[in-house]
Scaffold this active site. Sequence first.
Site, PDB file in Angstrom:
ATOM      1  N   ASP A  12       0.799  -7.096  75.722  1.00 18.53           N
ATOM      2  CA  ASP A  12       1.992  -7.258  76.955  1.00 18.53           C
ATOM      3  C   ASP A  12       1.976  -6.054  77.811  1.00 18.53           C
ATOM      4  OD1 ASP A  12       4.357  -8.417  78.013  1.00 18.53           O
ATOM      5  OD2 ASP A  12       4.320  -9.715  76.355  1.00 18.53           O
ATOM      6  N   HIS A  66       8.731  -7.857  80.610  1.00 18.00           N
ATOM      7  CA  HIS A  66       8.360  -8.838  79.841  1.00 18.00           C
ATOM      8  C   HIS A  66       7.961  -8.627  78.290  1.00 18.00           C
ATOM      9  CE1 HIS A  66       5.163 -12.126  78.747  1.00 18.00           C
ATOM     10  NE2 HIS A  66       5.865 -12.813  79.491  1.00 18.00           N
ATOM     11  N   SER A  79       5.783 -17.882  77.150  1.00 20.46           N
ATOM     12  CA  SER A  79       5.724 -16.488  76.732  1.00 20.46           C
ATOM     13  C   SER A  79       6.954 -16.080  75.912  1.00 20.46           C
ATOM     14  CB  SER A  79       6.128 -15.559  77.911  1.00 20.46           C
ATOM     15  OG  SER A  79       4.785 -15.382  78.697  1.00 20.46           O
TER      16      SER A  79
END
Length: 796
Positions: A166, A241, A578
């Site tokens: 990620d 994220h 996600s």
Amino acid sequence: MAPMTVNLTKLVGAGLKRMASLRVCGVVFVFAIVCILQRHCSVLATVSSKVHIVYMGERRYDEAKIVEDSHHEILSDILGSKQAAVGSILYSYKHGFSGFAAELTSSQAKLIADSPGVVCVIPNRILSLHTTRSWDFLHVKPYLENGILPKGHMVVGTPSIIGFLDTGIWPESESFNDEGMLEVPSRWKGLCEEGEEFNSSNCNRKIIGARWYTKGYEAEFGKLNTSDGVEYLSPRDAAGHGTHTSSTAAGALIENASFMGLAQGSARGGAPSAWLAVYKVCWSTGGCSSADILAAFDDAISDGVDVLSVSLGSSPPSSTYVDDVLSIGSFHAVARGISVVCSGGNSGPYPQTVTNAAPWVITVAASTIDRVFPMAITLGNNQTVVGQALYTGKDVNNFYPIVYGEDIVATDADEDNARSCDEGSLNATLARGKVVLCFQSRSLRSVASAARNVQNVEGVGLIFAQFPTKDVSLSLGIPCVQVDFTMGTYLLTYIGTARNPMVKFSLSRTSVGKEISPEVAFFSSRGPSSISPTVLKPDIAAPGVNILASWSPASPIIPSDTAHNQPPLNFKIDSGTSMACPHITAIVSLLKAIHPNWSPAAIKSALITTEDKYGLSAVAEGAPHKQADPFDYGGGQVNPNKAINPGLIYDIKTEDYTRFLCAMGYNHTAISWMAGAVAPCRKKGNFLANFNLPSISIPELKKSITVSRTVTNVGPVASLYVARVEAPPGTTVRVAPSLLSFNSTAKKLTFKVSFCSRLSVQGRYSFGNLFWEDGFHVVRIPLIVRPVIEDFYAET
Ligand SMILES: *[C@@H]1O[C@H](CO)[C@@H](O)[C@H](O)[C@H]1NC(C)=O
Ligand SMILES: *[C@@H]1O[C@H](CO)[C@@H](O)[C@H](O)[C@H]1NC(C)=O
Ligand SMILES: *[C@@H]1O[C@H](CO)[C@@H](O)[C@H](O)[C@H]1NC(C)=O
Ligand SMILES: *[C@@H]1O[C@H](CO)[C@@H](O)[C@H](O)[C@H]1NC(C)=O
Ligand SMILES: *[C@@H]1O[C@H](CO)[C@@H](O)[C@H](O)[C@H]1NC(C)=O
Ligand SMILES: *[C@@H]1O[C@H](CO)[C@@H](O)[C@H](O)[C@H]1NC(C)=O
Ligand SMILES: *[C@@H]1O[C@H](CO)[C@@H](O)[C@H](O)[C@H]1NC(C)=O
């Protein structure tokens, strides 16, 4: 890639076919073709070297150094010297599998593709991210007796190590404090790599590994420039994220988390005792290079992770299983017992858009939870309508004039565009100080763009009418309320009839437990898989809408939002597959702790067969509202506590995956290199239909077909299961035998399922279920059938 005209697309398609036959495939050549047609891009056309991934399958040698030497040797032959070879190699993949990434011209790439031992040469590609109350909603609560958390967290086994591919991590986030965490296990071989604002003290007993990968990315975009403070050359997360996904899966308990006061409550990951290993492969631009991703898989496999969580992917169309780094990397991970969980993509609600669809990974769809953020809008006539907004600013409880976009169209702009508040379509003089109503259109789908356009003409608020969804956009500058088309039309009538139309907004509230849920989110990518429709995808659904989790304070909440000087935020509400992916990651890691000997396929089977709410309340968001089916949610909404004790499992061994690739028609030699096995391709038979998946998909049922499955008893040794079938409409289904009797010697039993079409016209997909029941367990798999007639294309 930029949109292309139709004839251009055709040409590119033809080019792709040619390249596929050379086993060198992808983007470079497409650019070349486009360039020739446009005659003015000498820069692109003369680009000589580009990063390619030379994938060589299973390692031929145990010693990593020897594997690396073999890469230098192959490359020296092509480049003329060992020195040139060493100079052009970016990565040698040598732990989990064999291969390398190097700068090559297209003719060099072709030569290497024909070298012995090379499975495929893949041009480097850029993939993108598939951008907390959700855990209580799934009943993963610390106090639930016999629930998954007490077992996985406190009672049995050791916690799992979860690797995240990620954007890195914000180590100071409270989610990653290591209080109460066990010592780092001795089997762990990973590293805590240092870099900008990240040193070894940033790892602890929670974050036990951290690495970062830039070579593939920089080869594509040039050196990362971090001087403006929007990126760190280290595992530190500038995008948010990675902090969000990893805290969702494995964050520690935080009391009183909220996003600016909304969604307030305690936040925690699904598997709070799991260890985290960070592999930063994506950068704050949202891009992730495939050469870097494959390097992270290679390291993660040898570091010793138990589960990998991958919330990123490429957009449709899907590459073949041997051209896609996520498919390749996860194949080798799964072969070593590491479960790989991937997001299915955000290209819904259109069919055949699901990505990351290899049969060995768990592909996750996104569903809604029972939390919404209603905001009341009061009209000048004292009527109230309720929309949704994530707005906690100050501009509430004042009346403002409201106008319809079309009524304030800018000179020279199109009225159609003004109706949806497209960029440049509104007259600033007329919009200033007013609330603007606009309607979602084909050209403007996103409420965030409409909000920006209204803000640019100094509007004081936006009411955006759109198809119904619970996916709420953040509004920081001006209040920005989402309503459905019915309410939008009502407001439009009000504007047309009132002498002095006015509205006022109230504050957003948080409402829990009053909504029907789960629903499959409209954005969640749908099956069937365009690459192999016999493999049901997605596999399972988990919450992915309005998820509150930790965030990187270095990342602006709204990208490019500098005007509002928002204070850095430690939490953010976000939506996407996600966000759904790490929910499944956490459940998988808890299942691993309880059942350390289960294969990745057994764990996936347990997730899919134990869902019990299917078809009751689940609907698919997006127009038109319909009952959700397996192409929306696979097995259904995950049921973590039942997955602990599934009764029976549909298991799959690595050699079955390689036989699957053979049955798909891939080059036998290449597959045997990939799997490191000798000639795995036996007689073709009906392998695709008999592949032991926890689902049966028959994309072309002509008259009848019989498929087999094998189940392994993981419940009480002596068990008697009875079959029950809900046949897909238009078909007759028989199961033989219809009784399965397990004992100490009969632990695995095989049965056959016969499908017979009752249609004499070309059918559509229809759905049913097969249950095995022993009075306690209900082991369900979806049946998906599309009856077709044999002479459909015959002339009449
Ligand atoms: C890591 O960085 C912090 C903050 O800059 C510093 O206090 C600490 O001494 C450093 N630790 C090591 C091991 O270098
Ligand atoms: C990096 O970016 C800064 C500001 O954005 C600029 O001043 C500087 O020249 C850049 N450095 C390099 C090496 O490109
Ligand atoms: C919880 O957080 C909110 C907003 O950040 C704050 O106003 C409130 O005082 C906090 N409550 C407790 C008990 O800490
Ligand atoms: C508007 O409604 C509120 C409560 O619903 C009421 O108290 C108020 O008197 C109404 N005002 C007018 C002008 O009708
Ligand atoms: C906006 O509207 C005003 C008043 O009707 C008009 O004078 C002006 O020319 C318009 N400007 C644009 C850019 O449409
Ligand atoms: C399969 O790949 C091998 C190795 O590249 C090649 O020699 C062989 O010709 C290929 N076979 C077919 C049928 O394409
Ligand atoms: C187990 O079941 C099989 C058939 O299902 C039977 O042949 C066998 O005798 C049984 N064994 C025991 C130990 O009961």
